[in-house]
Design a protein around this motif. Structure first.
Motif, PDB file in Angstrom:
ATOM      1  N   PRO A 155      -6.088  -1.931   2.281  1.00 18.36           N
ATOM      2  CA  PRO A 155      -7.511  -1.973   2.632  1.00 18.36           C
ATOM      3  C   PRO A 155      -7.877  -1.091   3.827  1.00 18.36           C
ATOM      4  CG  PRO A 155      -6.427  -4.003   3.293  1.00 18.36           C
ATOM      5  CD  PRO A 155      -5.423  -3.196   2.534  1.00 18.36           C
ATOM      6  N   THR A 156      -6.949  -0.855   4.723  1.00 17.70           N
ATOM      7  CA  THR A 156      -7.283  -0.054   5.903  1.00 17.70           C
ATOM      8  C   THR A 156      -6.327   1.128   6.015  1.00 17.70           C
ATOM      9  OG1 THR A 156      -5.847  -1.344   7.350  1.00 17.70           O
ATOM     10  CG2 THR A 156      -8.123  -2.100   7.131  1.00 17.70           C
ATOM     11  N   LEU A 157      -6.721   2.091   6.836  1.00 21.57           N
ATOM     12  CA  LEU A 157      -5.886   3.269   7.053  1.00 21.57           C
ATOM     13  C   LEU A 157      -4.551   2.930   7.723  1.00 21.57           C
ATOM     14  CD1 LEU A 157      -5.683   6.317   6.722  1.00 21.57           C
ATOM     15  CD2 LEU A 157      -6.799   6.542   8.937  1.00 21.57           C
ATOM     16  N   PRO A 158      -4.510   2.037   8.724  1.00 22.69           N
ATOM     17  CA  PRO A 158      -3.204   1.693   9.295  1.00 22.69           C
ATOM     18  C   PRO A 158      -2.238   1.067   8.283  1.00 22.69           C
ATOM     19  CG  PRO A 158      -4.920   1.067  10.823  1.00 22.69           C
ATOM     20  CD  PRO A 158      -5.601   1.500   9.559  1.00 22.69           C
ATOM     21  N   ASP A 159      -2.770   0.305   7.322  1.00 23.63           N
ATOM     22  CA  ASP A 159      -1.909  -0.231   6.269  1.00 23.63           C
ATOM     23  C   ASP A 159      -1.277   0.886   5.458  1.00 23.63           C
ATOM     24  OD1 ASP A 159      -2.370  -2.886   6.892  1.00 23.63           O
ATOM     25  OD2 ASP A 159      -4.118  -3.031   5.562  1.00 23.63           O
ATOM     26  N   ARG A 160      -2.050   1.890   5.173  1.00 27.80           N
ATOM     27  CA  ARG A 160      -1.538   3.027   4.409  1.00 27.80           C
ATOM     28  C   ARG A 160      -0.510   3.825   5.213  1.00 27.80           C
ATOM     29  NH1 ARG A 160      -7.078   2.927   2.402  1.00 27.80           N
ATOM     30  NH2 ARG A 160      -6.954   2.501   0.170  1.00 27.80           N
ATOM     31  N   VAL A 161      -0.748   3.950   6.517  1.00 23.14           N
ATOM     32  CA  VAL A 161       0.209   4.663   7.373  1.00 23.14           C
ATOM     33  C   VAL A 161       1.541   3.926   7.398  1.00 23.14           C
ATOM     34  CG1 VAL A 161       0.697   5.353   9.753  1.00 23.14           C
ATOM     35  CG2 VAL A 161      -1.552   5.785   8.766  1.00 23.14           C
ATOM     36  N   LEU A 162       1.489   2.611   7.536  1.00 22.07           N
ATOM     37  CA  LEU A 162       2.724   1.829   7.530  1.00 22.07           C
ATOM     38  C   LEU A 162       3.430   1.910   6.182  1.00 22.07           C
ATOM     39  CD1 LEU A 162       1.741  -1.343   9.553  1.00 22.07           C
ATOM     40  CD2 LEU A 162       3.340   0.441  10.199  1.00 22.07           C
ATOM     41  N   ALA A 163       2.664   1.933   5.106  1.00 23.05           N
ATOM     42  CA  ALA A 163       3.278   2.049   3.785  1.00 23.05           C
ATOM     43  C   ALA A 163       3.949   3.415   3.615  1.00 23.05           C
ATOM     44  CB  ALA A 163       2.233   1.828   2.698  1.00 23.05           C
ATOM     45  N   LEU A 164       3.349   4.469   4.151  1.00 22.96           N
ATOM     46  CA  LEU A 164       3.988   5.787   4.095  1.00 22.96           C
ATOM     47  C   LEU A 164       5.267   5.816   4.921  1.00 22.96           C
ATOM     48  CD1 LEU A 164       0.942   8.186   4.294  1.00 22.96           C
ATOM     49  CD2 LEU A 164       2.559   7.993   2.422  1.00 22.96           C
ATOM     50  N   ASP A 165       5.256   5.129   6.067  1.00 19.32           N
ATOM     51  CA  ASP A 165       6.457   5.041   6.889  1.00 19.32           C
ATOM     52  C   ASP A 165       7.538   4.260   6.148  1.00 19.32           C
ATOM     53  OD1 ASP A 165       7.872   5.640   9.217  1.00 19.32           O
ATOM     54  OD2 ASP A 165       7.427   3.665  10.069  1.00 19.32           O
ATOM     55  N   LEU A 166       7.144   3.174   5.496  1.00 18.62           N
ATOM     56  CA  LEU A 166       8.097   2.404   4.695  1.00 18.62           C
ATOM     57  C   LEU A 166       8.657   3.248   3.567  1.00 18.62           C
ATOM     58  CD1 LEU A 166       9.452  -0.304   3.877  1.00 18.62           C
ATOM     59  CD2 LEU A 166       7.429  -0.716   2.477  1.00 18.62           C
ATOM     60  N   MET A 167       7.811   4.058   2.958  1.00 23.31           N
ATOM     61  CA  MET A 167       8.273   4.908   1.869  1.00 23.31           C
ATOM     62  C   MET A 167       9.316   5.913   2.357  1.00 23.31           C
ATOM     63  SD  MET A 167       6.060   7.362  -0.618  1.00 23.31           S
ATOM     64  CE  MET A 167       5.371   6.107  -1.643  1.00 23.31           C
ATOM     65  N   THR A 168       9.128   6.431   3.552  1.00 22.98           N
ATOM     66  CA  THR A 168      10.099   7.363   4.123  1.00 22.98           C
ATOM     67  C   THR A 168      11.437   6.681   4.371  1.00 22.98           C
ATOM     68  OG1 THR A 168       8.305   8.557   5.193  1.00 22.98           O
ATOM     69  CG2 THR A 168      10.511   8.965   6.014  1.00 22.98           C
ATOM     70  N   VAL A 169      11.397   5.473   4.909  1.00 24.16           N
ATOM     71  CA  VAL A 169      12.632   4.736   5.182  1.00 24.16           C
ATOM     72  C   VAL A 169      13.346   4.372   3.883  1.00 24.16           C
ATOM     73  CG1 VAL A 169      13.543   2.594   6.147  1.00 24.16           C
ATOM     74  CG2 VAL A 169      11.822   3.880   7.393  1.00 24.16           C
ATOM     75  N   VAL A 170      12.588   3.961   2.888  1.00 26.46           N
ATOM     76  CA  VAL A 170      13.192   3.622   1.591  1.00 26.46           C
ATOM     77  C   VAL A 170      13.788   4.871   0.945  1.00 26.46           C
ATOM     78  CG1 VAL A 170      12.653   2.835  -0.740  1.00 26.46           C
ATOM     79  CG2 VAL A 170      11.797   1.574   1.210  1.00 26.46           C
ATOM     80  N   ALA A 171      13.114   5.996   1.059  1.00 26.02           N
ATOM     81  CA  ALA A 171      13.655   7.242   0.505  1.00 26.02           C
ATOM     82  C   ALA A 171      14.958   7.630   1.204  1.00 26.02           C
ATOM     83  CB  ALA A 171      12.633   8.363   0.626  1.00 26.02           C
ATOM     84  N   MET A 172      15.032   7.396   2.516  1.00 24.39           N
ATOM     85  CA  MET A 172      16.286   7.675   3.230  1.00 24.39           C
ATOM     86  C   MET A 172      17.400   6.757   2.736  1.00 24.39           C
ATOM     87  SD  MET A 172      15.217   8.480   7.157  1.00 24.39           S
ATOM     88  CE  MET A 172      14.816   6.795   7.453  1.00 24.39           C
ATOM     89  N   GLY A 173      17.079   5.488   2.518  1.00 19.98           N
ATOM     90  CA  GLY A 173      18.071   4.570   1.970  1.00 19.98           C
ATOM     91  C   GLY A 173      18.498   4.969   0.575  1.00 19.98           C
ATOM     92  N   PHE A 174      17.549   5.426  -0.218  1.00 17.79           N
ATOM     93  CA  PHE A 174      17.839   5.889  -1.578  1.00 17.79           C
ATOM     94  C   PHE A 174      18.793   7.087  -1.543  1.00 17.79           C
ATOM     95  CE2 PHE A 174      16.678   7.452  -5.828  1.00 17.79           C
ATOM     96  CZ  PHE A 174      16.617   6.249  -6.518  1.00 17.79           C
ATOM     97  N   ILE A 175      18.518   8.026  -0.657  1.00 16.33           N
ATOM     98  CA  ILE A 175      19.379   9.204  -0.529  1.00 16.33           C
ATOM     99  C   ILE A 175      20.766   8.796  -0.040  1.00 16.33           C
ATOM    100  CG2 ILE A 175      19.715  11.350   0.753  1.00 16.33           C
ATOM    101  CD1 ILE A 175      16.654  11.691   0.652  1.00 16.33           C
ATOM    102  N   GLY A 176      20.820   7.835   0.898  1.00 16.64           N
ATOM    103  CA  GLY A 176      22.104   7.349   1.385  1.00 16.64           C
ATOM    104  C   GLY A 176      22.905   6.660   0.299  1.00 16.64           C
TER     105      GLY A 176
END
Length: 103
Positions: free
Chosen positions: A33-54
């Motif tokens: 619903p808000t921009l900060p929620d989307r920013v946190l979700a993008l940060d989560l996506m980056t961390v999950v992608a790093m875990g996926f690569i690992g």
């Protein structure tokens, strides 16, 4: 169960769980619903992608993937800082506009 079979099974489970987490973060980006929620979700996506690569690095045995994950971590950090600054400036502008409206 041998060590190799256990490693294959655990890396496959990790990949499935990380894939589910990636889908959840995509959903949060879309319906956040808000921009900060989307920013946190993008940060989560980056961390999950790093875990996926690992997990792929462990599964294939190629440690080159860890360098890619490190570069992704640096890029994700810079993107998070840039988006946080954008959100902060946007909030300051909204506060200034609200103060002018009260005057």
């Amino acid at each position: 169960m041998s060590a190799s079979a256990f490693l294959d099974l655990s890396s496959m489970i990790a990949l499935v769980l990380l894939g589910i987490a990636l889908l959840v973060s995509i959903v949060r980006i879309i319906i956040g619903p808000t921009l900060p929620d989307r920013v946190l979700a993008l940060d989560l996506m980056t961390v999950v992608a790093m875990g996926f690569i690992g997990a792929i690095a462990v599964r294939t045995g190629l440690m080159l993937y860890l360098d890619i994950a490190l570069a992704l971590a640096l890029l994700g950090f810079l993107a998070t800082v840039a988006l946080a600054r954008y959100v902060m400036r946007r909030g300051l502008k909204a506060d200034a506009a609200a103060m002018e409206a009260q005057s």
